[in-house]
Design a protein around this motif. Structure first.
Motif, mmCIF file in Angstrom:
data_model
loop_
_atom_site.group_PDB
_atom_site.id
_atom_site.type_symbol
_atom_site.label_atom_id
_atom_site.label_comp_id
_atom_site.label_asym_id
_atom_site.label_seq_id
_atom_site.Cartn_x
_atom_site.Cartn_y
_atom_site.Cartn_z
ATOM 1 N N GLY A 73 12.241 69.696 99.624
ATOM 2 C CA GLY A 73 11.891 71.187 99.322
ATOM 3 C C GLY A 73 12.274 72.125 100.319
ATOM 4 O O GLY A 73 13.105 71.538 101.031
ATOM 5 N N PRO A 74 12.063 73.304 100.299
ATOM 6 C CA PRO A 74 11.044 74.056 99.324
ATOM 7 C C PRO A 74 11.814 74.324 98.015
ATOM 8 O O PRO A 74 13.164 74.218 98.009
ATOM 9 N N ALA A 75 10.838 74.908 96.958
ATOM 10 C CA ALA A 75 11.541 75.254 95.636
ATOM 11 C C ALA A 75 12.572 76.428 95.907
ATOM 12 O O ALA A 75 11.751 77.214 96.682
ATOM 13 N N ILE A 76 13.676 76.550 95.221
ATOM 14 C CA ILE A 76 14.637 77.695 95.408
ATOM 15 C C ILE A 76 14.615 78.293 94.227
ATOM 16 O O ILE A 76 14.581 77.672 93.067
ATOM 17 N N THR A 77 14.771 79.618 94.271
ATOM 18 C CA THR A 77 15.020 80.637 93.177
ATOM 19 C C THR A 77 16.627 80.710 93.029
ATOM 20 O O THR A 77 17.332 80.432 93.860
ATOM 21 N N PRO A 78 17.275 80.982 91.790
ATOM 22 C CA PRO A 78 18.566 81.497 91.617
ATOM 23 C C PRO A 78 19.406 82.416 92.669
ATOM 24 O O PRO A 78 20.484 82.268 93.163
ATOM 25 N N ARG A 79 18.345 83.420 92.924
ATOM 26 C CA ARG A 79 18.801 84.427 93.902
ATOM 27 C C ARG A 79 19.056 83.782 95.345
ATOM 28 O O ARG A 79 20.029 84.175 96.103
ATOM 29 N N GLU A 80 18.101 83.014 95.584
ATOM 30 C CA GLU A 80 18.243 82.081 96.962
ATOM 31 C C GLU A 80 19.471 81.200 96.858
ATOM 32 O O GLU A 80 20.162 81.016 98.014
ATOM 33 N N GLN A 81 19.842 80.682 95.858
ATOM 34 C CA GLN A 81 21.025 79.804 95.562
ATOM 35 C C GLN A 81 22.203 80.708 95.984
ATOM 36 O O GLN A 81 23.021 80.337 96.714
ATOM 37 N N GLY A 82 22.175 81.817 95.413
ATOM 38 C CA GLY A 82 23.434 82.709 95.484
ATOM 39 C C GLY A 82 23.384 83.379 96.833
ATOM 40 O O GLY A 82 24.480 83.193 97.495
ATOM 41 N N GLU A 83 22.462 83.653 97.506
ATOM 42 C CA GLU A 83 22.307 84.156 99.091
ATOM 43 C C GLU A 83 22.871 83.015 99.746
ATOM 44 O O GLU A 83 23.617 83.105 100.669
ATOM 45 N N MET A 84 22.446 81.802 99.687
ATOM 46 C CA MET A 84 22.884 80.601 100.309
ATOM 47 C C MET A 84 24.598 80.411 100.133
ATOM 48 O O MET A 84 25.046 80.187 101.234
ATOM 49 N N LEU A 85 24.962 80.617 98.922
ATOM 50 C CA LEU A 85 26.201 80.446 98.908
ATOM 51 C C LEU A 85 27.179 81.381 99.273
ATOM 52 O O LEU A 85 28.167 81.151 100.258
ATOM 53 N N PHE A 86 26.770 82.696 99.477
ATOM 54 C CA PHE A 86 27.620 83.803 100.017
ATOM 55 C C PHE A 86 27.735 83.838 101.609
ATOM 56 O O PHE A 86 28.529 83.794 102.156
ATOM 57 N N LEU A 95 27.144 80.737 103.006
ATOM 58 C CA LEU A 95 27.995 79.564 103.669
ATOM 59 C C LEU A 95 29.479 79.756 103.627
ATOM 60 O O LEU A 95 30.387 79.637 104.147
ATOM 61 N N ALA A 96 29.842 80.637 102.593
ATOM 62 C CA ALA A 96 31.137 81.210 102.221
ATOM 63 C C ALA A 96 31.664 82.314 103.161
ATOM 64 O O ALA A 96 32.859 82.778 103.316
ATOM 65 N N GLY A 97 30.563 82.814 103.989
ATOM 66 C CA GLY A 97 31.092 83.940 105.155
ATOM 67 C C GLY A 97 31.240 85.384 104.313
ATOM 68 O O GLY A 97 32.071 85.972 104.832
ATOM 69 N N LYS A 98 30.623 85.665 103.200
ATOM 70 C CA LYS A 98 31.024 86.706 102.098
ATOM 71 C C LYS A 98 29.933 87.609 102.212
ATOM 72 O O LYS A 98 28.500 87.094 102.229
ATOM 73 N N GLU A 99 30.076 88.665 101.817
ATOM 74 C CA GLU A 99 28.848 89.634 101.580
ATOM 75 C C GLU A 99 28.204 89.274 100.112
ATOM 76 O O GLU A 99 28.874 89.240 99.196
ATOM 77 N N ALA A 100 27.027 89.103 100.114
ATOM 78 C CA ALA A 100 26.175 88.818 98.950
ATOM 79 C C ALA A 100 26.360 90.071 97.700
ATOM 80 O O ALA A 100 26.089 91.255 98.023
ATOM 81 N N ARG A 101 26.808 89.616 96.762
ATOM 82 C CA ARG A 101 27.155 90.559 95.437
ATOM 83 C C ARG A 101 26.557 89.783 94.139
ATOM 84 O O ARG A 101 26.901 88.578 94.014
ATOM 85 N N PHE A 102 25.556 90.620 93.522
ATOM 86 C CA PHE A 102 24.798 90.087 92.343
ATOM 87 C C PHE A 102 25.065 90.840 91.088
ATOM 88 O O PHE A 102 25.221 92.088 91.269
ATOM 89 N N ARG A 103 25.373 90.005 89.964
ATOM 90 C CA ARG A 103 25.432 90.837 88.671
ATOM 91 C C ARG A 103 24.136 90.476 87.976
ATOM 92 O O ARG A 103 23.993 88.961 87.978
#
Length: 325
Positions: free
Chosen positions: A223-236, A238-246
């Protein structure tokens, strides 16, 4: 090889579903623990590179049709003794016909053949989502779970949470500079994802752990348990990009399902698409965690954890493989 287990103590194991990523990981984990592994695959898998890798690693591969009880008896068991059967079978689409044929009937035919061959233990890879069954494949899995529990064979039912692979579909989107797709605000669900390797080791441990016999075992990764938004924030990050969501509303999914259900009266294809949409909606709105029967709420603290692999490490590897773009 696991500490305390010698090659002479290894079991003869018949594995179903080794063409999938989890099944292949289970085959490797079995070999690492000193077990003698026979895998049953569809005829069309004979020439696959993945099958060649299994053979090279030491897996005896047999071929036939898992939807044919005669083939299971003749080609899979082949009159040979086994100490355990492991089934990692799962329907590809989840539509009713496929779910009934694989999640229920194929597993049931394997169980009947195992009983006829006096195999003492069957380990079943199920899914944690059957706790709140609303979909055809969930009902099919539950129906077989009941058959297995009533069979008289020693059984182990393992219900994992989300897999790393199921949470990796948007890596390429993020790498291409596109926004991460979220349902609602991205906080509707949580999970404790588990890697193929960690889940495989947990499955294999059921062969030698008396505490895992005749039990239903939910299991997640660390753990800890993770939300989809946290998954997206993690990806951005790690990729060195600004977080953007739709954001996509659940109501819009409901409208699509309603339209497809109307068309399903006249079209098998529309019926299947409606089921795919229901599956998507389910995973968009239900957490992959243990469901507390008293409260009806998902409980991260009650969801067991196993293994060492993290989703962040998995994302980092995928990003490195794709290159920094």
């Amino acid at each position: 090889m696991t500490a305390g287990l010698t090659a002479s103590e290894g079991k003869r194991v018949l594995l179903f579903g080794a063409s999938g990523t989890i099944g292949r990981a289970v085959a490797r984990a079995l070999l690492a623990d000193g077990h003698v592994v026979t895998s049953f695959l569809r005829h069309e898998r004979a020439a696959d590179a993945e099958t060649g890798e299994l053979v090279q690693a030491g897996v005896a591969c047999r071929f036939g049709e898992v939807t044919d009880p005669a083939s299971i008896m003749r080609d899979a068991f082949a009159g040979e003794p086994f100490d355990a059967v492991i089934s990692c079978l799962a329907s590809r689409s989840g539509v009713p016909a496929d779910a009934k044929a694989i999640d229920y009937q194929a597993n049931f035919d394997i169980l009947k053949t195992a009983m006829a061959n006096v195999v003492p233990h069957m380990v079943l890879l199920s899914a944690i989502c059957v706790q709140k069954p609303r979909l055809a494949f969930q009902h099919a899995k539950l129906a077989f779970e009941k058959e297995l529990q009533a069979s008289g064979v020693t059984w182990t039912i393992i219900r994992p949470t989300a897999f790393f692979k199921s949470l990796s579909g948007q890596v390429d989107r993020v790498m291409r500079g596109k926004p991460f797709m979220l349902f609602g605000d991205g906080e509707l669900t949580r999970c404790k994802p588990i890697s193929d390797a960690d889940l495989a080791r947990y499955i294999v441990s059921a062969l030698s752990d008396p505490g895992k016999r005749d039990r239903i075992l939910p299991i997640g990764g660390p753990g800890p348990a993770i939300t989809p938004r946290e998954q997206g924030e993690m990806l951005f990050r790690l990729a060195g990009k600004e977080a953007r969501f739709r954001h996509v509303s659940v109501a819009s999914m409901d409208r699509i399902i309603a339209l497809l259900d109307s068309a399903a009266r006249f079209s098998k294809r529309a019926s299947e698409k409606a089921e795919y949409a229901r599956i998507g909606r389910y995973y968009a709105t239900e957490s992959m965690l243990v469901l507390n029967p008293a409260t009806g709420e998902y409980d991260a603290e009650a969801t067991p954890e196993f293994g060492e692999d993290t989703l962040e490490e998995h994302y980092r590897r995928l990003i490195l493989e794709r290159g920094d773009c």
